[in-house]
Design a protein around this motif. Structure first.
Motif, PDB file in Angstrom:
ATOM      1  N   THR A  68       9.237 -15.412  -4.698  1.00 33.28           N
ATOM      2  CA  THR A  68       9.081 -15.763  -3.282  1.00 33.28           C
ATOM      3  C   THR A  68      10.381 -15.440  -2.552  1.00 33.28           C
ATOM      4  O   THR A  68      10.489 -14.426  -1.882  1.00 33.28           O
ATOM      5  CB  THR A  68       8.701 -17.239  -3.114  1.00 33.28           C
ATOM      6  OG1 THR A  68       9.633 -18.085  -3.829  1.00 33.28           O
ATOM      7  CG2 THR A  68       7.283 -17.499  -3.619  1.00 33.28           C
ATOM      8  N   ARG A  69      11.404 -16.268  -2.758  1.00 34.40           N
ATOM      9  CA  ARG A  69      12.594 -16.133  -1.927  1.00 34.40           C
ATOM     10  C   ARG A  69      13.429 -14.903  -2.228  1.00 34.40           C
ATOM     11  O   ARG A  69      14.080 -14.368  -1.324  1.00 34.40           O
ATOM     12  CB  ARG A  69      13.449 -17.396  -2.005  1.00 34.40           C
ATOM     13  CG  ARG A  69      14.226 -17.564  -3.306  1.00 34.40           C
ATOM     14  CD  ARG A  69      15.050 -18.837  -3.280  1.00 34.40           C
ATOM     15  NE  ARG A  69      15.755 -19.024  -4.552  1.00 34.40           N
ATOM     16  CZ  ARG A  69      16.315 -20.163  -4.910  1.00 34.40           C
ATOM     17  NH1 ARG A  69      16.248 -21.218  -4.113  1.00 34.40           N
ATOM     18  NH2 ARG A  69      16.949 -20.269  -6.073  1.00 34.40           N
ATOM     19  N   PHE A  70      13.491 -14.429  -3.483  1.00 32.17           N
ATOM     20  CA  PHE A  70      14.327 -13.254  -3.728  1.00 32.17           C
ATOM     21  C   PHE A  70      13.818 -12.057  -2.935  1.00 32.17           C
ATOM     22  O   PHE A  70      14.590 -11.343  -2.292  1.00 32.17           O
ATOM     23  CB  PHE A  70      14.405 -12.887  -5.211  1.00 32.17           C
ATOM     24  CG  PHE A  70      15.163 -11.590  -5.418  1.00 32.17           C
ATOM     25  CD1 PHE A  70      16.542 -11.573  -5.338  1.00 32.17           C
ATOM     26  CD2 PHE A  70      14.492 -10.397  -5.613  1.00 32.17           C
ATOM     27  CE1 PHE A  70      17.254 -10.378  -5.463  1.00 32.17           C
ATOM     28  CE2 PHE A  70      15.180  -9.206  -5.743  1.00 32.17           C
ATOM     29  CZ  PHE A  70      16.565  -9.192  -5.668  1.00 32.17           C
ATOM     30  N   ALA A  71      12.515 -11.837  -2.975  1.00 32.80           N
ATOM     31  CA  ALA A  71      11.943 -10.676  -2.295  1.00 32.80           C
ATOM     32  C   ALA A  71      12.169 -10.741  -0.792  1.00 32.80           C
ATOM     33  O   ALA A  71      12.619  -9.769  -0.167  1.00 32.80           O
ATOM     34  CB  ALA A  71      10.450 -10.588  -2.606  1.00 32.80           C
ATOM     35  N   THR A  72      11.859 -11.870  -0.194  1.00 34.43           N
ATOM     36  CA  THR A  72      11.996 -11.983   1.261  1.00 34.43           C
ATOM     37  C   THR A  72      13.467 -11.976   1.682  1.00 34.43           C
ATOM     38  O   THR A  72      13.806 -11.467   2.758  1.00 34.43           O
ATOM     39  CB  THR A  72      11.315 -13.254   1.785  1.00 34.43           C
ATOM     40  OG1 THR A  72      11.916 -14.414   1.179  1.00 34.43           O
ATOM     41  CG2 THR A  72       9.817 -13.228   1.496  1.00 34.43           C
ATOM     42  N   THR A  73      14.336 -12.520   0.836  1.00 34.96           N
ATOM     43  CA  THR A  73      15.764 -12.509   1.145  1.00 34.96           C
ATOM     44  C   THR A  73      16.316 -11.093   1.071  1.00 34.96           C
ATOM     45  O   THR A  73      17.134 -10.683   1.910  1.00 34.96           O
ATOM     46  CB  THR A  73      16.516 -13.447   0.188  1.00 34.96           C
ATOM     47  OG1 THR A  73      15.989 -14.779   0.312  1.00 34.96           O
ATOM     48  CG2 THR A  73      18.001 -13.476   0.492  1.00 34.96           C
ATOM     49  N   ALA A  74      15.885 -10.324   0.072  1.00 41.11           N
ATOM     50  CA  ALA A  74      16.310  -8.930  -0.033  1.00 41.11           C
ATOM     51  C   ALA A  74      15.871  -8.140   1.196  1.00 41.11           C
ATOM     52  O   ALA A  74      16.642  -7.338   1.741  1.00 41.11           O
ATOM     53  CB  ALA A  74      15.753  -8.305  -1.307  1.00 41.11           C
ATOM     54  N   LEU A  75      14.636  -8.354   1.643  1.00 40.25           N
ATOM     55  CA  LEU A  75      14.156  -7.628   2.821  1.00 40.25           C
ATOM     56  C   LEU A  75      14.890  -8.089   4.078  1.00 40.25           C
ATOM     57  O   LEU A  75      15.182  -7.270   4.964  1.00 40.25           O
ATOM     58  CB  LEU A  75      12.648  -7.791   2.968  1.00 40.25           C
ATOM     59  CG  LEU A  75      12.003  -6.946   4.075  1.00 40.25           C
ATOM     60  CD1 LEU A  75      12.332  -5.465   3.921  1.00 40.25           C
ATOM     61  CD2 LEU A  75      10.494  -7.156   4.097  1.00 40.25           C
ATOM     62  N   THR A  76      15.219  -9.361   4.176  1.00 41.78           N
ATOM     63  CA  THR A  76      16.008  -9.845   5.309  1.00 41.78           C
ATOM     64  C   THR A  76      17.380  -9.184   5.328  1.00 41.78           C
ATOM     65  O   THR A  76      17.874  -8.773   6.383  1.00 41.78           O
ATOM     66  CB  THR A  76      16.149 -11.373   5.245  1.00 41.78           C
ATOM     67  OG1 THR A  76      14.856 -11.974   5.293  1.00 41.78           O
ATOM     68  CG2 THR A  76      16.984 -11.900   6.411  1.00 41.78           C
ATOM     69  N   LEU A  77      18.004  -9.076   4.166  1.00 43.95           N
ATOM     70  CA  LEU A  77      19.274  -8.360   4.045  1.00 43.95           C
ATOM     71  C   LEU A  77      19.143  -6.942   4.584  1.00 43.95           C
ATOM     72  O   LEU A  77      19.978  -6.471   5.382  1.00 43.95           O
ATOM     73  CB  LEU A  77      19.693  -8.327   2.578  1.00 43.95           C
ATOM     74  CG  LEU A  77      20.817  -7.353   2.210  1.00 43.95           C
ATOM     75  CD1 LEU A  77      22.162  -8.011   2.384  1.00 43.95           C
ATOM     76  CD2 LEU A  77      20.658  -6.831   0.794  1.00 43.95           C
TER      77      LEU A  77
END
Length: 301
Positions: free
Chosen positions: A141-150
């Motif tokens: 959940t959070r790793f994927a969305t955090t990477a895309l936010t980056l």
């Protein structure tokens, strides 16, 4: 299964991890510069984030950007890539490691990963580590969305609205009709098609649900035939003209929200979690899956 799963804890932490990713993305980084020809690779969820990044980067006029499933990456010299971006939460996924090893010394590589103390770091020229977004749950959940936010921040986007919308999505009610639905079709256009693919995968992984995903304009070219009462068609981003009316005529539920599409993915993660619970499933340990896919060496006996 504990009352509060790792998946629940991790998906609720996303506004915080997105803020940190935005700070990192806005600073100087080894990520590709405007004008470079880029291949971006990943597996599963990371491949879908690669799809979204590629569409965003090209739409921003920053250069040709091609997303590949790592196992199917075409990175020959005739394609002329200036950089390869790899996305991997674990840093141990075999297909990603093979790509990084194959291009080493020929194409500069930068890897976005959750754990810097993993094999991917050793075979990458550069890395951007997001240890604060690493996860315990098998379901990302959070790793994927955090990477895309980056990546969105690195492209010059102001992601503050996405963070605020994510906080709202975490407090929004989860409709019982979504928890009980027989089938979901997720749709997107441009960069949100990657989100649609990821939403469908989350539902399959966490709750063993029947889900499909399509580019929004392709949905009427056949797939809409499965839309029916008791099923949901969920669109990320603005609706193409006439699509909602076409879905409503089938009796299916049409869902489209005004919030940032990445924040809307957070709501889908919550729906997947609630569907898992309603079916007595452990969302942290989905059937047949492991946190990282590590294949045996071809020479292994």
């Amino acid at each position: 299964m504990s009352e509060i799963s790792y998946m629940e804890q991790e998906l609720h932490s996303q506004p915080e991890t997105w803020r940190e990713a935005a700070r990192i993305g806005a600073a100087t980084s080894p990520l590709p510069k405007a004008g470079q020809r880029v291949a971006v690779v990943g597996c599963g969820t990371s491949w879908f984030m690669a799809q979204s990044y590629a569409a965003l980067r090209e739409a921003a006029g920053q250069g040709v950007t091609d997303p590949f499933a790592a196992s199917e990456a075409f990175l020959g010299t005739d394609r002329g890539y200036d950089a390869v971006v790899a996305i991997t939460r674990s840093g141990t996924t075999t297909e990603v490691l093979r790509v990084l090893d194959a291009v080493k010394g020929r194409i500069p590589t930068v890897t976005i990963l959750g754990d810097p103390a993993t094999p991917a770091a050793a075979v990458s020229d550069e890395m951007v580590a997001l240890p604060f977004a690493d996860e315990e749950s098998v379901v990302q959940t959070r790793f994927a969305t955090t990477a895309l936010t980056l990546l969105r921040a690195q492209l010059g986007e102001d992601v503050s609205r996405a963070v605020t919308d994510a906080e709202e999505a975490l407090a929004a009610p989860v409709d019982k009709e979504w928890v009980d639905a027989e089938q979901f079709a997720f749709l997107g256009t441009g960069w949100t098609f990657g989100l649609a693919n990821e939403a469908a995968l989350k539902m399959r992984e966490a709750s063993q649900s029947w889900t499909e995903s399509y580019p929004a304009m392709e949905y009427r070219h056949g797939p809409i035939s499965i839309a029916a009462p008791g099923r949901v068609t969920w669109l990320f981003g603005p609706a193409p003209e006439g699509l909602e009316a076409d879905v409503v005529r089938t009796g299916a539920r049409f869902v489209c929200h005004a919030r940032d599409p990445l924040a809307d993915l957070v709501l889908v993660q919550r729906v997947a979690l609630e569907r898992a619970r309603a079916r007595g499933l452990d969302p942290d340990n989905p059937r047949g899956l492991t946190r990282s896919v590590m294949l045996e060496s071809p020479s292994a006996s």
